[in-house]
Motif scaffolding. Structure first.
Motif, PDB file in Angstrom:
ATOM      1  N   ILE A 147       0.708  -1.283  -0.001  1.00  0.00           N
ATOM      2  CA  ILE A 147      -0.099   0.080  -0.003  1.00  0.00           C
ATOM      3  C   ILE A 147       0.981   1.304  -0.094  1.00  0.00           C
ATOM      4  O   ILE A 147       0.639   2.139  -0.614  1.00  0.00           O
ATOM      5  N   ALA A 148       1.927   1.491   0.741  1.00  0.00           N
ATOM      6  CA  ALA A 148       2.970   2.404   1.058  1.00  0.00           C
ATOM      7  C   ALA A 148       3.386   2.459  -0.615  1.00  0.00           C
ATOM      8  O   ALA A 148       3.454   3.752  -0.825  1.00  0.00           O
ATOM      9  N   TRP A 149       3.791   1.534  -1.240  1.00  0.00           N
ATOM     10  CA  TRP A 149       4.409   1.972  -2.513  1.00  0.00           C
ATOM     11  C   TRP A 149       3.333   2.320  -3.429  1.00  0.00           C
ATOM     12  O   TRP A 149       3.601   3.228  -4.292  1.00  0.00           O
ATOM     13  N   GLY A 150       2.129   1.649  -3.490  1.00  0.00           N
ATOM     14  CA  GLY A 150       1.109   1.850  -4.385  1.00  0.00           C
ATOM     15  C   GLY A 150       0.650   3.470  -4.085  1.00  0.00           C
ATOM     16  O   GLY A 150       0.354   4.217  -5.104  1.00  0.00           O
ATOM     17  N   LEU A 151       0.667   3.965  -2.949  1.00  0.00           N
ATOM     18  CA  LEU A 151       0.014   5.443  -2.429  1.00  0.00           C
ATOM     19  C   LEU A 151       1.097   6.299  -3.393  1.00  0.00           C
ATOM     20  O   LEU A 151       0.660   7.363  -3.752  1.00  0.00           O
ATOM     21  N   THR A 152       2.299   6.214  -3.317  1.00  0.00           N
ATOM     22  CA  THR A 152       3.444   6.999  -3.948  1.00  0.00           C
ATOM     23  C   THR A 152       3.148   7.063  -5.298  1.00  0.00           C
ATOM     24  O   THR A 152       3.837   8.009  -6.057  1.00  0.00           O
ATOM     25  N   PRO A 199       9.472  17.346   4.997  1.00  0.00           N
ATOM     26  CA  PRO A 199       9.844  16.593   3.628  1.00  0.00           C
ATOM     27  C   PRO A 199      10.719  15.641   3.436  1.00  0.00           C
ATOM     28  O   PRO A 199      10.836  14.909   2.281  1.00  0.00           O
ATOM     29  N   LEU A 200      11.849  15.680   4.407  1.00  0.00           N
ATOM     30  CA  LEU A 200      12.918  14.552   3.883  1.00  0.00           C
ATOM     31  C   LEU A 200      12.395  13.295   4.423  1.00  0.00           C
ATOM     32  O   LEU A 200      12.979  12.061   3.889  1.00  0.00           O
ATOM     33  N   ALA A 201      11.132  13.197   4.998  1.00  0.00           N
ATOM     34  CA  ALA A 201      10.659  11.822   5.093  1.00  0.00           C
ATOM     35  C   ALA A 201       9.514  11.383   3.886  1.00  0.00           C
ATOM     36  O   ALA A 201       9.833  10.409   3.224  1.00  0.00           O
ATOM     37  N   PHE A 202       8.921  12.523   3.369  1.00  0.00           N
ATOM     38  CA  PHE A 202       7.849  12.166   2.323  1.00  0.00           C
ATOM     39  C   PHE A 202       8.287  12.725   0.897  1.00  0.00           C
ATOM     40  O   PHE A 202       7.711  12.116  -0.031  1.00  0.00           O
ATOM     41  N   GLY A 203       9.282  13.673   0.795  1.00  0.00           N
ATOM     42  CA  GLY A 203       9.569  14.037  -0.474  1.00  0.00           C
ATOM     43  C   GLY A 203      10.896  13.314  -1.161  1.00  0.00           C
ATOM     44  O   GLY A 203      11.551  14.155  -1.790  1.00  0.00           O
ATOM     45  N   THR A 204      11.024  12.056  -0.898  1.00  0.00           N
ATOM     46  CA  THR A 204      12.407  11.636  -1.285  1.00  0.00           C
ATOM     47  C   THR A 204      12.110  10.411  -2.344  1.00  0.00           C
ATOM     48  O   THR A 204      10.898   9.797  -2.038  1.00  0.00           O
ATOM     49  N   GLU A 205      12.890   9.851  -2.998  1.00  0.00           N
ATOM     50  CA  GLU A 205      12.704   8.722  -3.882  1.00  0.00           C
ATOM     51  C   GLU A 205      12.378   7.469  -3.083  1.00  0.00           C
ATOM     52  O   GLU A 205      11.569   6.491  -3.535  1.00  0.00           O
ATOM     53  N   PHE A 206      13.047   7.326  -2.034  1.00  0.00           N
ATOM     54  CA  PHE A 206      12.425   6.046  -1.412  1.00  0.00           C
ATOM     55  C   PHE A 206      11.488   6.289  -0.067  1.00  0.00           C
ATOM     56  O   PHE A 206      11.716   5.493   0.953  1.00  0.00           O
ATOM     57  N   ASN A 207      10.658   7.235  -0.392  1.00  0.00           N
ATOM     58  CA  ASN A 207       9.636   7.496   0.896  1.00  0.00           C
ATOM     59  C   ASN A 207       8.880   6.466   1.087  1.00  0.00           C
ATOM     60  O   ASN A 207       8.399   6.132   2.301  1.00  0.00           O
ATOM     61  N   TRP A 208       8.474   5.278   0.254  1.00  0.00           N
ATOM     62  CA  TRP A 208       7.718   4.246   0.580  1.00  0.00           C
ATOM     63  C   TRP A 208       8.409   3.132   1.456  1.00  0.00           C
ATOM     64  O   TRP A 208       8.067   2.910   2.176  1.00  0.00           O
ATOM     65  N   VAL A 209       9.946   3.009   1.164  1.00  0.00           N
ATOM     66  CA  VAL A 209      10.737   2.338   1.967  1.00  0.00           C
ATOM     67  C   VAL A 209      10.612   2.963   3.399  1.00  0.00           C
ATOM     68  O   VAL A 209      10.788   2.033   4.537  1.00  0.00           O
ATOM     69  N   ILE A 210      10.910   4.227   3.485  1.00  0.00           N
ATOM     70  CA  ILE A 210      10.960   5.160   4.882  1.00  0.00           C
ATOM     71  C   ILE A 210       9.780   4.687   5.595  1.00  0.00           C
ATOM     72  O   ILE A 210       9.758   4.472   6.978  1.00  0.00           O
ATOM     73  N   ALA A 211       8.509   4.645   4.947  1.00  0.00           N
ATOM     74  CA  ALA A 211       7.510   4.458   5.576  1.00  0.00           C
ATOM     75  C   ALA A 211       7.169   2.937   6.157  1.00  0.00           C
ATOM     76  O   ALA A 211       6.694   2.795   7.104  1.00  0.00           O
ATOM     77  N   ARG A 248       3.577  13.659  -0.053  1.00  0.00           N
ATOM     78  CA  ARG A 248       2.676  14.309   1.255  1.00  0.00           C
ATOM     79  C   ARG A 248       1.747  13.504   1.634  1.00  0.00           C
ATOM     80  O   ARG A 248       1.297  13.026   2.551  1.00  0.00           O
ATOM     81  N   ALA A 249       0.700  13.437   0.436  1.00  0.00           N
ATOM     82  CA  ALA A 249      -0.588  12.686   0.554  1.00  0.00           C
ATOM     83  C   ALA A 249      -0.609  11.387   0.687  1.00  0.00           C
ATOM     84  O   ALA A 249      -1.287  11.038   1.444  1.00  0.00           O
ATOM     85  N   ALA A 250       0.505  10.757   0.165  1.00  0.00           N
ATOM     86  CA  ALA A 250       0.850   9.257   0.259  1.00  0.00           C
ATOM     87  C   ALA A 250       0.855   8.860   1.582  1.00  0.00           C
ATOM     88  O   ALA A 250       0.344   7.971   2.212  1.00  0.00           O
ATOM     89  N   PHE A 251       1.752   9.619   2.362  1.00  0.00           N
ATOM     90  CA  PHE A 251       2.155   9.505   3.750  1.00  0.00           C
ATOM     91  C   PHE A 251       0.920   9.616   4.624  1.00  0.00           C
ATOM     92  O   PHE A 251       0.477   8.653   5.340  1.00  0.00           O
ATOM     93  N   LEU A 252       0.261  10.604   4.429  1.00  0.00           N
ATOM     94  CA  LEU A 252      -0.995  11.090   5.013  1.00  0.00           C
ATOM     95  C   LEU A 252      -2.126   9.792   4.854  1.00  0.00           C
ATOM     96  O   LEU A 252      -2.693   9.554   5.844  1.00  0.00           O
ATOM     97  N   HIS A 253      -2.018   9.407   3.705  1.00  0.00           N
ATOM     98  CA  HIS A 253      -3.140   8.362   3.517  1.00  0.00           C
ATOM     99  C   HIS A 253      -2.610   7.121   3.940  1.00  0.00           C
ATOM    100  O   HIS A 253      -3.670   6.546   4.393  1.00  0.00           O
ATOM    101  N   LEU A 254      -1.553   6.827   3.878  1.00  0.00           N
ATOM    102  CA  LEU A 254      -1.132   5.554   4.758  1.00  0.00           C
ATOM    103  C   LEU A 254      -1.357   5.661   6.186  1.00  0.00           C
ATOM    104  O   LEU A 254      -1.899   4.574   6.603  1.00  0.00           O
ATOM    105  N   GLY A 255      -1.294   6.761   6.770  1.00  0.00           N
ATOM    106  CA  GLY A 255      -1.837   7.080   8.057  1.00  0.00           C
ATOM    107  C   GLY A 255      -3.198   7.040   8.459  1.00  0.00           C
ATOM    108  O   GLY A 255      -3.751   6.278   9.211  1.00  0.00           O
ATOM    109  N   ALA A 256      -3.905   7.510   7.459  1.00  0.00           N
ATOM    110  CA  ALA A 256      -5.316   7.528   7.338  1.00  0.00           C
ATOM    111  C   ALA A 256      -5.974   6.035   7.194  1.00  0.00           C
ATOM    112  O   ALA A 256      -6.906   5.854   8.019  1.00  0.00           O
ATOM    113  N   ILE A 257      -5.209   5.384   6.452  1.00  0.00           N
ATOM    114  CA  ILE A 257      -5.719   3.846   6.216  1.00  0.00           C
ATOM    115  C   ILE A 257      -5.564   3.157   7.486  1.00  0.00           C
ATOM    116  O   ILE A 257      -6.343   2.481   8.082  1.00  0.00           O
TER     117      ILE A 257
END
Length: 405
Positions: A163-168, A245-257, A174-183
């Motif tokens: 899901i984390a990968w798909g949302l990105t 932004p260093l959390a959600f605005g990077t290339e590997f944001n879904w891995v971070i999540a 920013r919204a991908a991280f927020l939606h993973l949290g919302a889910i």
């Protein structure tokens, strides 16, 4: 426009405050009852049906708590239900989603470079991801896999990574991280609303009717409650991530999540083990620290994704304003030494909150924030380090309020 912008910003603040307050209430009661459950002890002579008890001291008094694994022999005269903390947290969180991401979909939800779609389509897709996340989770829990706590948790983690990968690939970072949290938060609150409370009501109904309650309802509720316990810390990270932004605005944001979920589980495992008096697994803190260092590396090893910044149609009106040339000079002179791809202000290495004000597009996209923080208030620049004048602040106000007229 002026009155509406100020009202909307205060509305956002009020709802965010409510969300924090209700979240504290929910998380606090959740952590307390998990710790209580793990700390229960049995002794000879306990009442019939009592599973364990715990003595606690707090606020100058002693508390004697007993737990009945299924239910007491008779319905208690006074029974306190813990549910509104969960419901209020979810409702206020959804209100925040509407205020920030749906009302500001052009800026915060939809990125044409990720997936081009209309605002209504983006909102519908957002709602669908939240709903589908709960349905998938619930089906897995009700499947034969639900009989194995460990197996279920591993599969659920794999689903969350997907899901984390798909949302990105659907929304902005920013919204991908927020939606993973919302889910995840929806799963937690729905566990309370759809499973835990209904199961408890069945037990209460059996007690009132004089029937012996089926222990399976308590077992199912406990499993869902345990899931909520382990999901809490990752949800908190994801909800706060929109400021970093260093959390959600990077290339590997879904891995971070994905790694954040492991860190959350490690920390909760430490406290759960301590509360159960089964040891002191300090190794979990070392493992969590190592994973956090990996997260830091993932956020900086590939440079922050940059590229041509395009001005949305909603922001074009601010570029077209007659005040814009003077506003641009003011912002470049007073703000862009920090808010730039390569900040020049000493000690600033990344633009605060990822806000870039060194291009026309960046200034226009953040017109509302410039208006509120540097025009209507003196929040920016911090301590007025760049000595922006009252005349320049008035210019920012006139620019924003006069745009499109």
């Amino acid at each position: 426009m002026m009155d509406f912008a100020i009202f909307w910003d205060w509305l956002s603040f009020a709802v965010r405050w409510l969300h924090v307050v209700t979240g504290i209430a929910w998380i606090g009661s959740s952590f307390y009852f998990v710790a209580l459950d793990l700390g229960l002890r049995q002794r000879p002579g306990m009442p019939a049906g009592a599973f364990g008890e715990e003595w606690q001291v707090h606020g100058g008094g002693f508390y004697h708590v007993q737990k009945y694994l299924v239910a007491p022999a008779e319905m208690p005269e006074h029974l306190t239900w813990f549910k509104w903390e969960s419901y209020a947290t979810w409702l206020s969180g959804f209100a925040m989603l509407c205020i920030v991401y749906y009302a500001g979909a052009d800026l915060f939800l939809i990125d044409p470079n990720v997936l081009a779609m209309s605002v209504p389509a983006g909102i519908l897709l957002s709602l669908a991801t939240i709903g589908v996340g709960w349905v998938a989770y619930d089906l897995l829990c009700r499947s034969p896999l639900g009989n194995s706590d460990t197996g279920l948790m591993l599969v659920l983690y794999g689903v969350l990574v997907f899901i984390a990968w798909g949302l990105t690939h659907l929304f902005t970072g920013r919204a991908a991280f927020l939606h993973l949290g919302a889910i995840t938060a929806t799963i937690m609150s729905a566990n309370v609303f759809m499973v835990i409370i209904p199961n408890q009501k069945i037990v209460v109904a059996d007690l009132i009717a004089g029937r012996k309650p089926d222990p399976k309802y308590g077992k199912i509720a406990k499993q869902r409650s345990l899931h909520n316990n382990y999901l809490t810390l990752p949800v908190l990270f994801l909800m706060l991530s929109n400021h970093y932004p260093l959390a959600f605005g990077t290339e590997f944001n879904w891995v971070i999540a994905s790694l954040v979920f492991i860190i959350g589980v490690l920390i909760r495992h430490y406290f759960n083990t301590r509360h159960a008096r089964k040891g002191n697994p300090t190794w979990t803190w070392l493992a969590a620290a190592v994973l956090f260092v990996v997260i830091i590396w993932l956020s900086t090893a590939p440079k922050l994704l940059t590229g041509e910044v395009k001005t949305s149609s909603a922001a074009q009106v601010y570029v077209a304003s007659a005040h814009f040339p003077a506003v641009r000079d003011t912002v470049l002179g007073r703000c862009s030494m920090c808010h730039a791809a390569e900040p020049s202000y000493e000690g600033i290495y990344h633009a605060p909150k990822g806000v870039m004000l060194d291009t026309d597009a960046g200034i226009a996209e953040h017109a509302g924030e410039i208006y509120l923080q540097a025009g209507r208030s003196h929040a920016m620049p911090p301590a007025n380090v760049t000595q922006i004048t009252e005349k320049e602040r008035a210019l920012l106000v006139a620019w924003f309020e006069g745009a499109g007229k």
